[in-house]
Design an enzyme around this catalytic site. Structure first.
Site, PDB file in Angstrom:
ATOM      1  N   CYS A  22       0.829  -1.210   0.000  1.00 22.93           N
ATOM      2  CA  CYS A  22       0.000   0.000   0.000  1.00 22.93           C
ATOM      3  C   CYS A  22       0.863   1.260   0.000  1.00 22.93           C
ATOM      4  O   CYS A  22       1.833   1.347   0.741  1.00 22.93           O
ATOM      5  CB  CYS A  22      -0.932  -0.009   1.207  1.00 22.93           C
ATOM      6  SG  CYS A  22      -2.080   1.377   1.205  1.00 22.93           S
ATOM      7  N   CYS A  76       0.211   4.909   6.933  1.00 20.26           N
ATOM      8  CA  CYS A  76      -0.461   4.691   8.225  1.00 20.26           C
ATOM      9  C   CYS A  76       0.513   3.968   9.180  1.00 20.26           C
ATOM     10  O   CYS A  76       0.920   2.830   8.894  1.00 20.26           O
ATOM     11  CB  CYS A  76      -1.722   3.868   8.026  1.00 20.26           C
ATOM     12  SG  CYS A  76      -2.752   4.458   6.659  1.00 20.26           S
ATOM     13  N   CYS A  85       0.142   0.271  10.268  1.00 21.27           N
ATOM     14  CA  CYS A  85      -0.269  -0.768   9.318  1.00 21.27           C
ATOM     15  C   CYS A  85       0.867  -1.599   8.717  1.00 21.27           C
ATOM     16  O   CYS A  85       1.777  -1.061   8.084  1.00 21.27           O
ATOM     17  CB  CYS A  85      -1.084  -0.135   8.197  1.00 21.27           C
ATOM     18  SG  CYS A  85      -1.815  -1.409   7.129  1.00 21.27           S
ATOM     19  N   CYS A  89     -16.429  -9.417   5.112  1.00 24.65           N
ATOM     20  CA  CYS A  89     -15.814  -8.131   4.810  1.00 24.65           C
ATOM     21  C   CYS A  89     -14.504  -8.324   4.048  1.00 24.65           C
ATOM     22  O   CYS A  89     -13.604  -9.019   4.508  1.00 24.65           O
ATOM     23  CB  CYS A  89     -15.564  -7.391   6.111  1.00 24.65           C
ATOM     24  SG  CYS A  89     -14.817  -5.779   5.856  1.00 24.65           S
ATOM     25  N   CYS A 100     -19.505  -6.614   2.942  1.00 23.37           N
ATOM     26  CA  CYS A 100     -18.880  -5.361   3.340  1.00 23.37           C
ATOM     27  C   CYS A 100     -17.525  -5.271   2.637  1.00 23.37           C
ATOM     28  O   CYS A 100     -16.896  -6.294   2.363  1.00 23.37           O
ATOM     29  CB  CYS A 100     -18.697  -5.392   4.853  1.00 23.37           C
ATOM     30  SG  CYS A 100     -17.718  -4.043   5.505  1.00 23.37           S
ATOM     31  N   CYS A 139     -19.718   1.862   8.247  1.00 29.05           N
ATOM     32  CA  CYS A 139     -18.971   1.242   9.333  1.00 29.05           C
ATOM     33  C   CYS A 139     -17.727   2.087   9.548  1.00 29.05           C
ATOM     34  O   CYS A 139     -16.879   2.186   8.651  1.00 29.05           O
ATOM     35  CB  CYS A 139     -18.602  -0.186   8.936  1.00 29.05           C
ATOM     36  SG  CYS A 139     -17.457  -0.974  10.073  1.00 29.05           S
ATOM     37  N   ARG A 184     -18.317  -3.006  17.427  1.00 26.75           N
ATOM     38  CA  ARG A 184     -17.544  -4.223  17.137  1.00 26.75           C
ATOM     39  C   ARG A 184     -16.234  -4.262  17.910  1.00 26.75           C
ATOM     40  O   ARG A 184     -15.401  -3.367  17.781  1.00 26.75           O
ATOM     41  CB  ARG A 184     -17.280  -4.312  15.628  1.00 26.75           C
ATOM     42  CG  ARG A 184     -16.616  -5.618  15.206  1.00 26.75           C
ATOM     43  CD  ARG A 184     -16.669  -5.834  13.698  1.00 26.75           C
ATOM     44  NE  ARG A 184     -18.031  -5.739  13.217  1.00 26.75           N
ATOM     45  CZ  ARG A 184     -18.475  -4.813  12.393  1.00 26.75           C
ATOM     46  NH1 ARG A 184     -17.658  -3.934  11.897  1.00 26.75           N
ATOM     47  NH2 ARG A 184     -19.746  -4.780  12.044  1.00 26.75           N
TER      48      ARG A 184
END
Ligand code: SAM
Ligand code: DTB
Ligand code: SF4
Length: 324
Positions: free
Chosen positions: A54, A58, A61, A98, A130, A190, A262
């Site tokens: 990616c 972040c 991550c 998801c 999702c 979400c 969640r």
């Protein structure tokens, strides 16, 4: 009776967050019972359909290309393989599936066409489908909706003030705009965040304030505890105390009473008793399966045992009635 409010003040949220813990749990448990069957917990399965590489930075991550982690870069999975995993998830009792991609944003290319096929296929199985694919334009949101997408996950992660300490390659406003695009397309929203990244209490409250003052509350709010991964800038962060997780969950439950809250990343480091307190404090959804996206999650057998001991029952999918 509790009313739904979108005009929360930060001070009010801070006061709730700092309520003596047992009283806070009691209040959250009471609100929870006004809106939900507290024995029901939604079981969701995650699948990383596009892992690693990616371009974003972040700090938490493991999939960011710039950090040296053990995550191997893979190309987008094939539709057939994904549908096989969705079937397995359904057979093991999951009602929401998801799919996550390590993308900054969706691009209008062949990969997106494949994701659209995945969404169609999972939806046809009667699972709530999702996706979490990064930023979306209004047109892309509409395409996903037309393919049968039920929900879109896009986390705010922390407060607007702390955001640039964690991520520099996009802004808080970018995040909010995607949430708006998802809302306009009539996809269920979400959005939640992570604790344990070195943020202060005011950042947690700030994030909850942003979520709870959106024109409409998200339908689900994931609360993640940072999973520190070697090679990421946050690899040495200390584990947050379970009481902080409980405060986040209980406060979310009280200020956004209708949302599914969640208990997301971080369960591997929690005991059954700690998780039970999270359910008591208003959590009513989990990710099941031995992997989240790239990091470990409790084994299915352990979760089945937990459901038995706590006498919880998995919540049915929204559309089960139409797909017998
Ligand atoms: N790339 C897309 C995005 O950022 O929206 C989707 C996938 S991204 C991995 C989804 C969410 O996973 C992030 O917003 C973050 O909240 C969560 N996450 C990622 N790494 C994590 C970690 N190490 N611990 C806890 N949560 C994490
Ligand atoms: C969310 O809030 N948590 C999930 C899901 N949404 C996509 C992701 C957790 C990821 C944890 C790190 C990993 O496994 O890579
Ligand atoms: Fe990329 Fe999402 Fe990970 Fe950020 S959280 S590096 S956008 S996969």
């Amino acid at each position: 009776m509790t009313t739904i409010r979108n005009n929360w003040k930060k001070e009010e949220i801070a006061e709730i967050y700092n309520t003596p813990i047992l009283e806070l749990i009691y209040q959250a448990a009471s609100v929870h019972r006004q809106f939900f069957d507290a024995q029901e917990v939604q079981v969701c399965t995650l699948l990383s359909v596009k892992t690693g590489g990616c371009p974003e930075d972040c700090s938490y991550c493991p999939q960011a290309a710039r950090y040296h982690t053990d995550v191997k870069v893979e190309k987008l999975m094939e539709v057939k393989e994904v549908l096989g995993k969705a079937r397995e998830a359904k057979d093991s009792g999951s009602t929401r599936f998801c799919m996550g991609a390590a993308w900054r944003e969706v691009r209008d290319n062949r990969d997106f066409d494949k994701v659209i096929e995945m969404v169609k296929g999972v939806n046809q199985m009667g699972l709530e489908v999702c996706c979490t694919l990064g930023m979306l334009t209004p047109e892309q949101a509409k395409k996903l909706k037309d393919a049968g997408l039920y929900a879109y996950n896009h986390n705010l992660d922390t407060s607007e003030e702390f955001y640039s300490d964690i991520i520099s390659t996009r802004t808080y406003q970018d995040r909010i705009e995607t949430l708006e695009n998802v809302r306009v397309a009539k996809i269920s929203v979400c959005s939640g965040g992570i604790i344990g990244m070195g943020e202060q209490e005011k950042d947690r409250i700030g994030m909850l304030h942003t979520l709870a003052t959106l024109p409409e509350h998200p339908e689900s709010v994931p609360v993640n505890a940072l999973v520190p991964v070697e090679g990421t800038p946050l690899e040495d962060q200390e584990k947050v105390s379970v009481w902080e997780m409980i405060r986040m969950i209980a406060t979310s439950r009280i200020i956004m009473p209708k949302a599914m809250v969640r208990l997301s990343a971080g369960r591997v480091r929690m005991s059954l008793e700690e998780q039970a307190l999270c359910f008591l404090a208003g959590a009513n959804s989990i990710f099941a399966g031995d992997k989240l996206l790239t990091t470990p999650n409790p084994a299915s057998i352990q979760d089945q045992e937990m459901f038995q001991i706590l006498q919880l029952k998995p919540r049915k999918a929204f559309q089960e009635a139409h797909h017998q």
